[in-house]
Design an enzyme around this catalytic site. Structure first.
Site, PDB file in Angstrom:
ATOM      1  N   GLY A  98       8.302 -34.580 -58.901  1.00 46.96           N
ATOM      2  CA  GLY A  98       7.950 -35.989 -59.088  1.00 46.96           C
ATOM      3  C   GLY A  98       8.413 -36.446 -60.462  1.00 46.96           C
ATOM      4  N   GLY A 100       8.195 -36.976 -63.805  1.00 45.85           N
ATOM      5  CA  GLY A 100       7.268 -36.569 -64.850  1.00 45.85           C
ATOM      6  C   GLY A 100       7.514 -37.276 -66.170  1.00 45.85           C
ATOM      7  N   ARG A 184      17.852 -46.461 -67.018  1.00 48.15           N
ATOM      8  CA  ARG A 184      18.857 -45.968 -66.073  1.00 48.15           C
ATOM      9  C   ARG A 184      18.941 -46.906 -64.879  1.00 48.15           C
ATOM     10  NH1 ARG A 184      18.740 -39.699 -64.564  1.00 48.15           N
ATOM     11  NH2 ARG A 184      16.874 -40.071 -63.332  1.00 48.15           N
ATOM     12  N   ASP A 260      16.576 -31.512 -56.396  1.00 45.14           N
ATOM     13  CA  ASP A 260      15.963 -32.756 -56.879  1.00 45.14           C
ATOM     14  C   ASP A 260      16.950 -33.561 -57.716  1.00 45.14           C
ATOM     15  OD1 ASP A 260      15.355 -30.301 -58.432  1.00 45.14           O
ATOM     16  OD2 ASP A 260      14.738 -31.720 -59.961  1.00 45.14           O
ATOM     17  N   ASN A 261      18.099 -32.968 -58.022  1.00 43.04           N
ATOM     18  CA  ASN A 261      19.107 -33.699 -58.788  1.00 43.04           C
ATOM     19  C   ASN A 261      20.313 -34.060 -57.929  1.00 43.04           C
ATOM     20  OD1 ASN A 261      17.494 -33.498 -61.045  1.00 43.04           O
ATOM     21  ND2 ASN A 261      18.489 -31.648 -61.798  1.00 43.04           N
TER      22      ASN A 261
HETATM   23  P1  AMP Z   1      15.123 -32.581 -64.901  1.00 46.48           P
HETATM   24  O1  AMP Z   1      15.450 -31.232 -65.465  1.00 46.48           O
HETATM   25  O2  AMP Z   1      15.312 -33.704 -65.869  1.00 46.48           O
HETATM   26  O3  AMP Z   1      15.773 -32.836 -63.591  1.00 46.48           O
HETATM   27  O4  AMP Z   1      13.540 -32.543 -64.632  1.00 46.48           O
HETATM   28  C1  AMP Z   1      12.925 -31.686 -63.732  1.00 46.48           C
HETATM   29  C2  AMP Z   1      11.479 -32.071 -63.558  1.00 46.48           C
HETATM   30  O5  AMP Z   1      10.759 -31.876 -64.793  1.00 46.48           O
HETATM   31  C3  AMP Z   1      11.236 -33.506 -63.164  1.00 46.48           C
HETATM   32  O6  AMP Z   1      10.139 -33.553 -62.319  1.00 46.48           O
HETATM   33  C4  AMP Z   1      10.942 -34.172 -64.483  1.00 46.48           C
HETATM   34  O7  AMP Z   1      10.202 -35.340 -64.308  1.00 46.48           O
HETATM   35  C5  AMP Z   1      10.148 -33.087 -65.200  1.00 46.48           C
HETATM   36  N1  AMP Z   1      10.234 -33.212 -66.656  1.00 46.48           N
HETATM   37  C6  AMP Z   1      11.285 -32.944 -67.460  1.00 46.48           C
HETATM   38  N2  AMP Z   1      10.992 -33.175 -68.749  1.00 46.48           N
HETATM   39  C7  AMP Z   1       9.709 -33.602 -68.789  1.00 46.48           C
HETATM   40  C8  AMP Z   1       8.807 -33.997 -69.828  1.00 46.48           C
HETATM   41  N3  AMP Z   1       9.176 -34.008 -71.109  1.00 46.48           N
HETATM   42  N4  AMP Z   1       7.568 -34.375 -69.460  1.00 46.48           N
HETATM   43  C9  AMP Z   1       7.171 -34.374 -68.182  1.00 46.48           C
HETATM   44  N5  AMP Z   1       7.957 -34.001 -67.169  1.00 46.48           N
HETATM   45  C10 AMP Z   1       9.220 -33.622 -67.448  1.00 46.48           C
HETATM   46 MG    MG Z   2      15.872 -34.242 -62.322  1.00 46.18          MG
END
Ligand code: AMP
Ligand code: MG
Length: 494
Positions: A98, A100, A184, A260-261
């Protein structure tokens, strides 16, 4: 008419036209969210060209007012902020995720009539933040801005970057850094992981709601098809195969191709540890946490198929009444991926070599060039660009007899084309970029911005990357790879 417009202008000088279709889906799809209060939002960069294309006029308001909007402090009229629920396979392992650290303000309708997501990234915690702070640091947000806009200029489907603001608050990573928020813009943020989220909950009803929503939004031509769900799967597969082929053509390494990406729209999304390859080496990895090289350059096409298999599994309940039949339908469709990818890849490689017609030996011709590049540590981008010049490349590396032999074969092949070599070279210069975001140039611009508040290098870099096929006055500076790129590392979770 005139009166209504005047009233609208008072309330919405910028021109926002929100229609929050995602927020009208069942509650299970999202959680209401509120951008966190921040100390002192300040505009670092605003993408005026993109704003124009979206019909948004930030000149109509003061820079402080714009900073307040992009900082999440003053919501645009009509926005209805939510955090989207999704799951995903991260490095092969399933997790509930989700948004985050991202908040969807809603969908803005652009002048061309398309709905685009407007999302704030780094605007504080949501219901899905788990242990994260929901924040982002300036460097990584500017990095996403640079790379996503470079991808757009290269003609590769991608989310866009509208603005970056600093929040005035610190964020704590390995060191204390300046907090920032990126705005974004995306065709949508529906991911393979969004489908996995509903499939994991065995929520067939809402799985169908999501599929119908995604079809309506991204593949409306399929909505009346009696086989629309398998058609939908095939269409997503087609866009992903085309997308990953385009990454390969410019040496783009996404770095974290978790499910998720991977966006259902076919756009490149989530610029974390991504970077561009310099010397041609299929096992190139830049991400500091990708020890096994799962997301290496050469693995990207196969990983896309792996992700699509997870997508197909999620869709099974919609593909047929009986599970066995659904599996057969999904497998049959998925089995076409390798040939589909190869078709896109070969078509693109032909174009990179200036070839318009197809001949049986073309695959071997392209592959033997890549093998030569790998054996001779040749720069991927510069080699193709050198081949696009009217003269035979003169560098020392090109005196190699093996290269000469390949070059003669290519010349013979080109002579069978109907257009002249000069015409072929012009076309090649339109698809083989002169400039890509070289890692050391990106880092240098980010360091100046983050550490010294100096945006001059950032603007110079962005200006060059905006016309990647042209050799402008600045291009030479940006064409050379860094001599010590082998040790280059990128980080995610930033
Ligand atoms: P990402 O690596 O950016 O694709 O993020 C993977 C997951 O980690 C997603 O659910 C993001 O919302 C969550 N996430 C990454 N960085 C943070 C953060 N600083 N605080 C809360 N959630 C995070
Ligand atoms: Mg992501």
């Amino acid at each position: 008419m005139v009166k209504a417009k005047a009233t609208m202008t008072e309330h919405n000088q910028v021109g926002w036209r929100f229609d929050n279709t995602y927020a009208r889906l069942p509650g299970i799809f999202f959680a209401p969210a509120k951008p966190a209060a921040v100390g002192a939002p300040r505009l670092v960069i605003l993408n005026r060209r993109l704003a124009d294309d979206l019909g948004l006029d930030f000149e109509a308001i003061l820079p402080e007012a714009a900073a307040s909007v992009f900082g999440g402090q003053d919501l645009p009229s009509g926005a209805r902020p939510i955090a989207q629920a999704y799951a995903g396979h991260q490095y092969g392992h399933f997790t509930m995720l989700g948004d985050g650290r991202a908040i969807l303000l809603g969908e803005h309708r652009s002048p061309s009539g398309h709905l685009v997501d407007i999302q704030l990234k780094g605007s504080g915690q949501t219901q899905f933040s788990r242990r994260g702070d929901g924040r982002a640091a300036l460097g990584p947000m500017l990095r996403e801005y640079i790379i996503s806009e470079a991808m757009f200029a290269l003609g590769i489907p991608t989310t866009r970057s509208l603005a970056v603001v600093t929040t005035g608050d610190p964020v704590y990573r390995e060191t204390k850094r300046r907090g920032a928020i990126l705005t974004r813009v995306a065709a949508s943020h529906i991911r393979v992981g969004t489908f996995e989220y509903l499939a994991a909950r065995d929520d067939e009803l809402n799985l169908r709601v999501l599929a119908d929503y995604a079809i309506q939004r991204h593949y409306p031509e399929l909505k009346d098809s009696p086989s629309r769900y398998v058609d939908f799967f095939r269409a997503v597969m087609d866009r992903q195969a085309a997308l990953v082929a385009r990454w390969q053509f410019v040496g783009f390494i996404h770095g974290v191709m978790n499910t998720d990406n991977m966006a259902i729209s076919g756009e490149t999304i989530d610029y974390g540890p991504c970077a561009f390859m310099n010397t041609y080496r299929p096992n190139t990895v830049f991400s500091s946490i990708d020890h096994a090289g799962r997301y290496a350059y050469g693995n990207q096409p196969a990983i896309a198929q792996w992700n699509l298999a997870r997508f197909a599994e999620s869709l099974l309940p919609l593909l047929a009444d009986q599970q066995e039949k659904a599996v057969a339908v999904a497998t049959e469709a998925l089995d076409q991926y390798p040939a589909l990818f190869e078709k896109y890849w070969l078509t693109g490689m032909r174009a990179k070599l200036g070839l318009q017609c197809a001949e049986a030996g073309d695959l071997e011709l392209a592959q033997s060039l890549l093998t030569w590049m790998q054996n001779n540590r040749a720069d991927f981008t510069n080699t193709f660009r050198d081949l696009s010049a009217d003269q035979l490349p003169t560098g020392e590396r090109y005196q190699d007899p093996e290269f000469r032999e390949w070059h003669s074969r290519w010349q013979v092949r080109l002579s069978r084309e109907s257009r002249s070599n000069t015409e072929a070279h012009v076309a090649m210069r339109g698809i083989n970029p002169a400039v890509i975001p070289r890692n050391h140039r990106v880092e240098e611009a980010l360091a100046a911005a983050e550490d010294h508040n100096d945006l001059s290098l950032l603007h110079r870099l962005l200006a060059t990357l905006a016309t990647p096929y042209d050799i402008d006055a600045d291009a030479a500076t940006y064409q050379e790879p860094s001599p010590e790129d082998c040790g280059y590392r990128t980080f995610c979770g930033t």
